[in-house]
Scaffold this motif. Structure first.
Motif, mmCIF file in Angstrom:
data_model
loop_
_atom_site.group_PDB
_atom_site.id
_atom_site.type_symbol
_atom_site.label_atom_id
_atom_site.label_comp_id
_atom_site.label_asym_id
_atom_site.label_seq_id
_atom_site.Cartn_x
_atom_site.Cartn_y
_atom_site.Cartn_z
ATOM 1 N N LYS A 1 0.820 -1.218 0.000
ATOM 2 C CA LYS A 1 0.000 0.000 0.000
ATOM 3 C C LYS A 1 0.846 1.256 0.000
ATOM 4 C CE LYS A 1 -4.505 -1.290 1.819
ATOM 5 N NZ LYS A 1 -5.631 -0.779 2.599
ATOM 6 N N LEU A 2 2.002 1.195 0.630
ATOM 7 C CA LEU A 2 2.842 2.388 0.733
ATOM 8 C C LEU A 2 4.283 1.930 0.907
ATOM 9 C CD1 LEU A 2 2.699 5.539 1.005
ATOM 10 C CD2 LEU A 2 2.653 5.206 3.475
ATOM 11 N N ILE B 1 8.617 5.262 3.573
ATOM 12 C CA ILE B 1 7.761 6.451 3.772
ATOM 13 C C ILE B 1 6.907 6.263 5.026
ATOM 14 C CG2 ILE B 1 5.838 7.785 2.798
ATOM 15 C CD1 ILE B 1 6.993 7.166 0.021
ATOM 16 N N ARG C 1 7.156 8.365 8.542
ATOM 17 C CA ARG C 1 5.923 9.002 9.001
ATOM 18 C C ARG C 1 5.611 8.630 10.462
ATOM 19 N NH1 ARG C 1 1.388 11.056 6.809
ATOM 20 N NH2 ARG C 1 -0.288 10.701 8.259
ATOM 21 N N GLU D 1 -3.036 5.236 10.246
ATOM 22 C CA GLU D 1 -2.224 4.303 9.452
ATOM 23 C C GLU D 1 -2.742 2.872 9.596
ATOM 24 O OE1 GLU D 1 -1.043 6.562 11.550
ATOM 25 O OE2 GLU D 1 0.241 7.908 10.376
ATOM 26 N N LEU E 1 -6.074 2.576 7.723
ATOM 27 C CA LEU E 1 -5.882 2.603 6.266
ATOM 28 C C LEU E 1 -5.172 1.337 5.764
ATOM 29 C CD1 LEU E 1 -4.870 6.362 5.747
ATOM 30 C CD2 LEU E 1 -7.038 5.272 5.128
ATOM 31 N N GLY E 2 -4.874 0.414 6.675
ATOM 32 C CA GLY E 2 -4.262 -0.858 6.252
ATOM 33 C C GLY E 2 -2.790 -0.747 5.919
ATOM 34 N N LEU E 3 -2.119 0.227 6.522
ATOM 35 C CA LEU E 3 -0.690 0.396 6.229
ATOM 36 C C LEU E 3 0.167 -0.494 7.121
ATOM 37 C CD1 LEU E 3 -0.620 4.275 5.768
ATOM 38 C CD2 LEU E 3 -1.105 2.498 4.087
#
Lengths: 150, 317
Positions: free
Chosen positions: B48-49, B53, B57, B89, B92-94
Motif C-alpha cells: 500500500k505504501l 515512507i 511518518r 495508518e 488505512l491498512g498500512l
C-alpha cells in the motif's frame, strides 16, 4: 461471464472513467461483480476460483451519486485517476479519519460530487464535495476513535 | 499472587511437571518470560505504501520502532503516542498488529508470486495477509476458517490490508480437499489450533484451560488437519506446520505421523532468530531423526511468544 454481469462491469468501468478518468484496473488484476451493485478487485488467479465466499477486495459501489470507491478502491485505483482527486494537507488526516466533515472552500479543479481524497502519499477513501464542504464518507468501522491519532 | 506474578493456582501443577520435564533447566526462564507481556510488534504493508515512507511518518509521529531480523517488514514497537489499533495508518491498512514470532511461519514457507497457496486455519488473517504481500498480490492465497464469524473477521482484515489475491472460504479443514481438490496447491500453511501456551504472555486463559487431556484432544484434531493439508499439496509442494505451543504431542508427534504419508522434513531458515531443534525423543518414545530439522522458539530466546515450526515437502512419488 454472462452478458448481464459483463454489462455491470462495463457500466461501472464507464462510470469510473467519466468521474475519475480511470481507464481500468492495475495489470494482473480484474474487476468482478459482487452483488448489491458492488464490485471487487482480485488477482487473475483469485478471480478464477469459484469456491470462495469472498474473493479479493471490495473497491467500488455503483450509487445514485456515482461510483463510490472504498478506501482500498482509492488506494488501488486512485493512483490511476486523472480528475476529481482532492489533495489535502497531511495534518488534516486525523480529523478525516475521525469522520469529520471538512471546510475546503471553492475548488476550481473539482466537480461537485464524489471525489477521491488523498493526504500526501495516503489515499483515504472518497468524500462528497458540496462546495464549500467535503462530506466525510469513511465507514464507521474504519474511523479512529477520539483517543487515537496524534 | 503466585510465582513471577502469575495468579494464584497458575501454572497448574500438572502443567508445571510436564513443562519442567520438557524444558529442563530452561523452564524457569520460560516461566519468567511467559509471565511478562511481550513488546508489541507490527508488520508494515509494502503493497500500500513504500515502507520507508511509512516508517519515517510513524517516527515523525513519535513512534519508536526496532526492526525484526527475521522479517524485513516486521518491527517491535518500543513506544508510541496512541493505541496501535487506533491510528489512521492502521485503519488505512498500512500496518497490521502482529506478534513478532507469528511472522516466522510465512517466512519459513516463503510463498512466491504466482503460486497457489492454502492457509488452512487462517483467521484472523495476520499470516494470510503477510503471505499475500510476500507474493506481491500475485497468484492466490485461499484463506480458510471453518467458523463463519471468524471467517468474517478474516475477510475484514483481508479488506483492510487490500489483499486482492486472497479468497476466503469457510470449510471444515478436515475435509478441505472435498471442496478444493487434492494435489492442487504449491504451498500450504497450517498454523494449527493448539493449546496456545505461547499466547499466555498476553492472557492467562490458555494456562487456565490447559490439561493433558485437552492437549491430546487437540493433537488428534491437528493430525487430521495436517493429513488433509498434505493431501491438498501437489507432489513436490511445501508445507509449513506451526503452533504457538511447545507440547511435543501437538508438534513433533504430528509431524512424525506425516512422515509415513509421504512428507519429508526440511530445514527451516529464519535468519536472525534464535531457534532450538525439534525433539527426536519424548517420554521414552523415539521419533524420526529428521525431526531435529523442525524448530522450537522459546519466549526467552527472542522475547517473543513460543512457537513451533516445521517445513515439509510432499514427496514426488
Amino acid at each position: 461471464m454472462s452478458s448481464e454481469v459483463g454489462d455491470g462491469v462495463d457500466r461501472i468501468l464507464a462510470a469510473l472513467r467519466e468521474r475519475f478518468g480511470l481507464i481500468g484496473v492495475p495489470d494482473g488484476a480484474v474487476l468482478i461483480p459482487s452483488g448489491s451493485r458492488k464490485y471487487r478487485v482480485a488477482s487473475e488467479e483469485a478471480a478464477a476460483l469459484t469456491a470462495g465466499r469472498v474473493i479479493g477486495v471490495y473497491v467500488v459501489k455503483d450509487t445514485p451519486m456515482g461510483p463510490l470507491l472504498s478506501i482500498e478502491g482509492t488506494q488501488i485505483l486512485g493512483p490511476l485517476a486523472r480528475k476529481n482527486v482532492l489533495s489535502l494537507p497531511e495534518d488534516l488526516l486525523d480529523d478525516w479519519m475521525r469522520g469529520g466533515d471538512l471546510e475546503i472552500g471553492e475548488r476550481g479543479d473539482l466537480e461537485p460530487g464524489l471525489v477521491i481524497v488523498r493526504f500526501g502519499d495516503l489515499f483515504a477513501g472518497c468524500g462528497l464535495y458540496s462546495p464549500p464542504k467535503l462530506r466525510n464518507m469513511v465507514p464507521l468501522s474504519r474511523r479512529i476513535s477520539s483517543g487515537g491519532g496524534r | 499472587m503466585g510465582v513471577y506474578g502469575f495468579p494464584a493456582g497458575l501454572p497448574k501443577r500438572p502443567f508445571e511437571e510436564r513443562y519442567r520435564r520438557l524444558l529442563g533447566p530452561d523452564y524457569e526462564a520460560f516461566l519468567r518470560y511467559t509471565a511478562r507481556m511481550p513488546v508489541p510488534s507490527i508488520r508494515v504493508n509494502p503493497m500500500k505504501l513504500d515502507p520507508d515512507i511509512l516508517l519515517s511518518r510513524l517516527r515523525r509521529g513519535g513512534w519508536i520502532l526496532e526492526g525484526l531480523p527475521w522479517y524485513r517488514h516486521g518491527f517491535r514497537v518500543i513506544s508510541g503516542p496512541a493505541k496501535l489499533g487506533n491510528t489512521p495508518e492502521h485503519q488505512l491498512g498500512l500496518y497490521y498488529v502482529q506478534e513478532a514470532a507469528s511472522m516466522a511461519p510465512p517466512v519459513a514457507l516463503d510463498p512466491r508470486p504466482g503460486e497457489r497457496v492454502l492457509d488452512l486455519a487462517a483467521a484472523p488473517g495476520s499470516k494470510t495477509t503477510q503471505m499475500a504481500e510476500m507474493m506481491g498480490w500475485r497468484g492466490v492465497v485461499v484463506a480458510n476458517d471453518p467458523s463463519p464469524s471468524r471467517a468474517n473477521s478474516l475477510a475484514a482484515n483481508v479488506q483492510r490490508m487490500g489483499s486482492i489475491n486472497v479468497v476466503v472460504t469457510s470449510y471444515d479443514g478436515r475435509t478441505i480437499t472435498r471442496h478444493l481438490g487434492e494435489g492442487v496447491f504449491d504451498a500450504v500453511l497450517l498454523d494449527a489450533p493448539c493449546s496456545a501456551v505461547g499466547a499466555a504472555r498476553r492472557d492467562w486463559t490458555p494456562l487456565r484451560r490447559w490439561s493433558l487431556r485437552s492437549v491430546r484432544r487437540i493433537s488428534r484434531l491437528q493430525v487430521s488437519l495436517a493429513l488433509e493439508a498434505l493431501r491438498s499439496l501437489r507432489p513436490g509442494g511445501r508445507m509449513v506446520y506451526s503452533t504457538c505451543t511447545l507440547d511435543p504431542e501437538e508438534n513433533e508427534f504430528v509431524i512424525h505421523r506425516l512422515l509415513s504419508e509421504g512428507a519429508e522434513v526440511e530445514e527451516v531458515s529464519l535468519p536472525g532468530m534464535v531457534t532450538r531443534p525439534g525433539l527426536t525423543r519424548w517420554e521414552g518414545r523415539e521419533l524420526d531423526p529428521s525431526l531435529a530439522r523442525t524448530v522450537r522458539i522459546y519466549p526467552q530466546d527472542n522475547d517473543t511468544e513460543a512457537f513451533f515450526i516445521a517445513l515439509l515437502r510432499r514427496s514426488r512419488s
